[in-house]
Design an enzyme around this catalytic site. Structure first.
Site, PDB file in Angstrom:
ATOM      1  N   GLY A 110       0.870  -1.171   0.000  1.00  8.65           N
ATOM      2  CA  GLY A 110       0.000   0.000   0.000  1.00  8.65           C
ATOM      3  C   GLY A 110       0.898   1.209   0.000  1.00  8.65           C
ATOM      4  O   GLY A 110       1.828   1.283  -0.798  1.00  8.65           O
TER       5      GLY A 110
ATOM      6  N   SER B 122       6.022  -5.428  -0.997  1.00  7.80           N
ATOM      7  CA  SER B 122       5.979  -4.006  -1.369  1.00  7.80           C
ATOM      8  C   SER B 122       6.280  -3.106  -0.159  1.00  7.80           C
ATOM      9  O   SER B 122       7.389  -3.159   0.365  1.00  7.80           O
ATOM     10  CB  SER B 122       4.624  -3.717  -2.021  1.00  7.80           C
ATOM     11  OG  SER B 122       4.608  -2.470  -2.627  1.00  7.80           O
ATOM     12  N   ALA B 123       5.329  -2.316   0.322  1.00  4.05           N
ATOM     13  CA  ALA B 123       5.579  -1.473   1.503  1.00  4.05           C
ATOM     14  C   ALA B 123       6.031  -2.324   2.691  1.00  4.05           C
ATOM     15  O   ALA B 123       6.890  -1.917   3.475  1.00  4.05           O
ATOM     16  CB  ALA B 123       4.324  -0.683   1.863  1.00  4.05           C
TER      17      ALA B 123
ATOM     18  N   HIS C   5       9.231  -3.100  -6.443  1.00  3.47           N
ATOM     19  CA  HIS C   5       8.672  -2.774  -7.773  1.00  3.47           C
ATOM     20  C   HIS C   5       9.725  -2.100  -8.645  1.00  3.47           C
ATOM     21  O   HIS C   5       9.414  -1.147  -9.362  1.00  3.47           O
ATOM     22  CB  HIS C   5       7.452  -1.837  -7.659  1.00  3.47           C
ATOM     23  CG  HIS C   5       6.305  -2.378  -6.858  1.00  3.47           C
ATOM     24  ND1 HIS C   5       5.416  -3.298  -7.372  1.00  3.47           N
ATOM     25  CD2 HIS C   5       5.895  -2.117  -5.587  1.00  3.47           C
ATOM     26  CE1 HIS C   5       4.495  -3.564  -6.442  1.00  3.47           C
ATOM     27  NE2 HIS C   5       4.775  -2.876  -5.354  1.00  3.47           N
TER      28      HIS C   5
ATOM     29  N   GLU D  84       9.578  -6.996  -9.846  1.00  2.28           N
ATOM     30  CA  GLU D  84       8.370  -7.754  -9.516  1.00  2.28           C
ATOM     31  C   GLU D  84       8.565  -9.221  -9.891  1.00  2.28           C
ATOM     32  O   GLU D  84       8.874  -9.532 -11.046  1.00  2.28           O
ATOM     33  CB  GLU D  84       7.164  -7.164 -10.252  1.00  2.28           C
ATOM     34  CG  GLU D  84       6.839  -5.764  -9.764  1.00  2.28           C
ATOM     35  CD  GLU D  84       5.631  -5.150 -10.448  1.00  2.28           C
ATOM     36  OE1 GLU D  84       5.154  -5.711 -11.460  1.00  2.28           O
ATOM     37  OE2 GLU D  84       5.161  -4.104  -9.958  1.00  2.28           O
TER      38      GLU D  84
END
Lengths: 235, 235
Positions: free
Chosen positions: B90, B122-123, B159, B194
């Site tokens: 997020g 991700s985050a 990413h 990714e």
């Protein structure tokens, strides 16, 4: 009377720095020979002197010269005395950090409000919004605050980029990121595409350039506005 | 013994959430039925409950269930008691802000160091680095600090995106942004594409997945490392 150009980028593809803004800059800085340059955003980590010297090349083409704010022992005083001001792009976190640390947030705001012609490009435009919270930059430094100049009553997203319909990348699109911002904050965001700028004259804010801009308001579907549209009531 | 998967993304193109990590997750969470989920990053502004429920669907496919940390009155205690932990993606600013405000930075670090299996995407991966300063996210909230967990001795750029050679856009490439970071900070940055993840077992850090990763060290030309490379000495 506030008199600003708030531009998405300094340089558009296939053109030299500031070239696409030539006519607008001649009008903005009419009668002014020397521009005070704020190089704090330091793109690519070049020195303040190098950055100022690069910018000087672009300004020489319209018979003006630039002097870097970093060469003054009292930058607040330099802003007060400036005939014209330009803040260049680079990293917005670094720019905002340096503006706070050099105690020039208020002096810069005062100079702009008192009518000193101001040009911002990229990071230098971002700081004209209410906060820097819709920057695209990496948080390479922790500034004392995200609050910026509030020359316009909304936030700015420079270098606005439309989603690529063919992309398979899972990182958030610009639109998704701005939607996330609106989950927490109510102020509108103007997505300025490269080649667009805002012309601020007093209370009037006009979209300039050949492209439309994308407007993001909380709880609304984003929409496009055409060049010459007034954005003054967007708040 | 630290036991983590630090993944660039939760979802790769053409695949369902976490599907590409299925085998790795079965190993990571071997013998564990219930995973404590940290939904603070809230992608797209969905509620913590909605996010937890979405994640639960993915975990049900490997016969596990998730429970959101936000459902506990004492989140630090919940981390201490957790058998396995997952922090989803997020917005990294929002995630870090919430980790600080809920006073769980230290408890989360302690749980991971004491060997509680941890998955970040991700985050949730970004926070495993020394600082969150190489996130791609928008600063939609001002966290108390950019310092993160330091599970690995470097920073992470999830990413990771290679420059598009055909692009006419003047916004900074990811590589330029990381170079700007290195003008101020010395720690290395691992650009995780990714589909790539890091497997952390004690002091050992291995690159996993089919793709190479891009390594950025201060004052060095960025370079690629192949899957199964050890990154433990990168600091």
């Amino acid at each position: 009377m506030t008199n600003c150009i708030i531009a998405s980028t300094s340089t558009i593809h296939g053109s030299k720095p500031l070239e696409y803004l030539r006519e607008a800059l001649l009008e903005l800085y009419s009668g002014i020979d020397e521009i005070l340059f704020i190089p704090y955003a330091r793109p690519g980590g070049i020195t303040h002197d190098e950055y100022t010297s690069n910018v000087n090349i672009a300004f020489n083409k319209i018979n003006k010269k630039t002097v870097g704010i970093h060469t003054f022992s009292n930058p607040a005083e330099a802003l007060k005395n400036a005939k014209g001001i330009f803040t260049g792009g680079g990293n917005t976190f670094l720019l905002v950090d340096q503006l706070y640390r050099n105690k020039v947030i208020e002096p810069l705001k005062n100079a702009i409000h008192s009518g000193t012609p101001y040009l911002g490009t990229s990071a230098g435009s971002n700081i004209c919004g209410l906060t820097m919270q819709t920057t695209n930059d990496m948080p390479i430094v922790y500034p004392p605050s995200f609050k910026t100049l509030g020359i316009v009553p909304f936030n700015i997203n420079p270098h606005y980029l439309d989603p690529d319909p063919n992309s398979t990348h899972k990182g958030e699109t610009r639109e998704t990121r701005i939607k996330e911002f609106h989950n927490l904050d109510p102020q509108p965001v103007v997505g300025l595409r490269e080649g667009s700028w805002l012309n601020v004259k007093g209370q009037e804010v006009l979209l300039k350039g050949k492209l439309s801009a994308r407007i993001f308001e909380q709880n609304k579907t984003p929409y496009e506005v055409e060049p010459e549209s007034a954005l003054s009531n967007l708040n």
